[in-house]
Design a protein around this motif. Structure first.
Motif, PDB file in Angstrom:
ATOM      1  N   LEU A   8      -1.303 -12.081  -6.997  1.00  0.00           N
ATOM      2  CA  LEU A   8      -2.295 -11.318  -6.228  1.00  0.00           C
ATOM      3  C   LEU A   8      -1.621 -10.212  -5.409  1.00  0.00           C
ATOM      4  O   LEU A   8      -2.089  -9.074  -5.388  1.00  0.00           O
ATOM      5  N   ILE A   9      -0.508 -10.515  -4.774  1.00  0.00           N
ATOM      6  CA  ILE A   9       0.232  -9.515  -3.995  1.00  0.00           C
ATOM      7  C   ILE A   9       0.746  -8.404  -4.907  1.00  0.00           C
ATOM      8  O   ILE A   9       0.685  -7.222  -4.559  1.00  0.00           O
ATOM      9  N   MET A  10       1.225  -8.760  -6.103  1.00  0.00           N
ATOM     10  CA  MET A  10       1.711  -7.748  -7.041  1.00  0.00           C
ATOM     11  C   MET A  10       0.584  -6.850  -7.525  1.00  0.00           C
ATOM     12  O   MET A  10       0.751  -5.625  -7.630  1.00  0.00           O
ATOM     13  N   ILE A  11      -0.582  -7.418  -7.801  1.00  0.00           N
ATOM     14  CA  ILE A  11      -1.728  -6.624  -8.263  1.00  0.00           C
ATOM     15  C   ILE A  11      -2.188  -5.665  -7.165  1.00  0.00           C
ATOM     16  O   ILE A  11      -2.425  -4.477  -7.421  1.00  0.00           O
ATOM     17  N   ILE A  12      -2.285  -6.144  -5.939  1.00  0.00           N
ATOM     18  CA  ILE A  12      -2.701  -5.291  -4.822  1.00  0.00           C
ATOM     19  C   ILE A  12      -1.674  -4.178  -4.589  1.00  0.00           C
ATOM     20  O   ILE A  12      -2.047  -3.021  -4.363  1.00  0.00           O
ATOM     21  N   ILE A  18      -0.889   3.145  -7.305  1.00  0.00           N
ATOM     22  CA  ILE A  18      -1.690   4.035  -8.152  1.00  0.00           C
ATOM     23  C   ILE A  18      -2.559   4.947  -7.286  1.00  0.00           C
ATOM     24  O   ILE A  18      -2.653   6.158  -7.540  1.00  0.00           O
ATOM     25  N   CYS A  19      -3.190   4.411  -6.259  1.00  0.00           N
ATOM     26  CA  CYS A  19      -4.032   5.234  -5.367  1.00  0.00           C
ATOM     27  C   CYS A  19      -3.209   6.296  -4.647  1.00  0.00           C
ATOM     28  O   CYS A  19      -3.654   7.441  -4.513  1.00  0.00           O
TER      29      CYS A  19
END
Length: 123
Positions: A8-12, A18-19
């Motif tokens: 979850l931390i890696m995805i966030i 990217i943003c």
């Protein structure tokens, strides 16, 4: 930490990166001209590379405009709240400074070729 927490931390983190990249890409454009409007009429168009200072006087008051360091700012104004003065220097396309009491609007634009074309014109 569990394996799901790390994922979850890696995805966030990936989404945040990217943003930030998209934001940097969008704001990469350089402004070329400064347009100054008084009472919704074009008062002056100046190159962003110029260095000058001038006063815009209207029946509502005055604004002292400074163009320097590839940007523009309102240095002094006669309006009571001075929001336009506190806006500081702007230097990116589509940024603007507005002095509502004196009806002055300053914006930075790019070259005419790079402007998006209108899809529909309504009369």
């Amino acid at each position: 930490m569990k394996k799901k927490d790390i994922i979850l931390i890696m995805i966030i983190s990936f989404i945040i990166i990217i943003c930030l990249g998209i934001n940097k890409y969008i704001s990469y454009k350089k402004g070329e001209f400064i347009e100054i409007y008084v009472n919704n009429k074009l008062y002056k168009q100046v190159s962003i590379d110029s260095k000058e200072e001038f006063t815009i006087e209207t029946k509502n008051g005055y604004n002292v405009v400074k163009i320097h360091d590839k940007g523009v700012e309102i240095a002094k104004a006669s309006c009571p709240d001075k929001v336009c003065v506190h806006a500081g220097i702007i230097h990116k396309p589509n940024q603007s400074i507005v002095c509502i009491p004196n009806k002055v609007n300053i914006k930075i634009i790019t070259n005419e070729k790079n402007k998006p074309k209108e899809d529909i014109i309504v009369k």
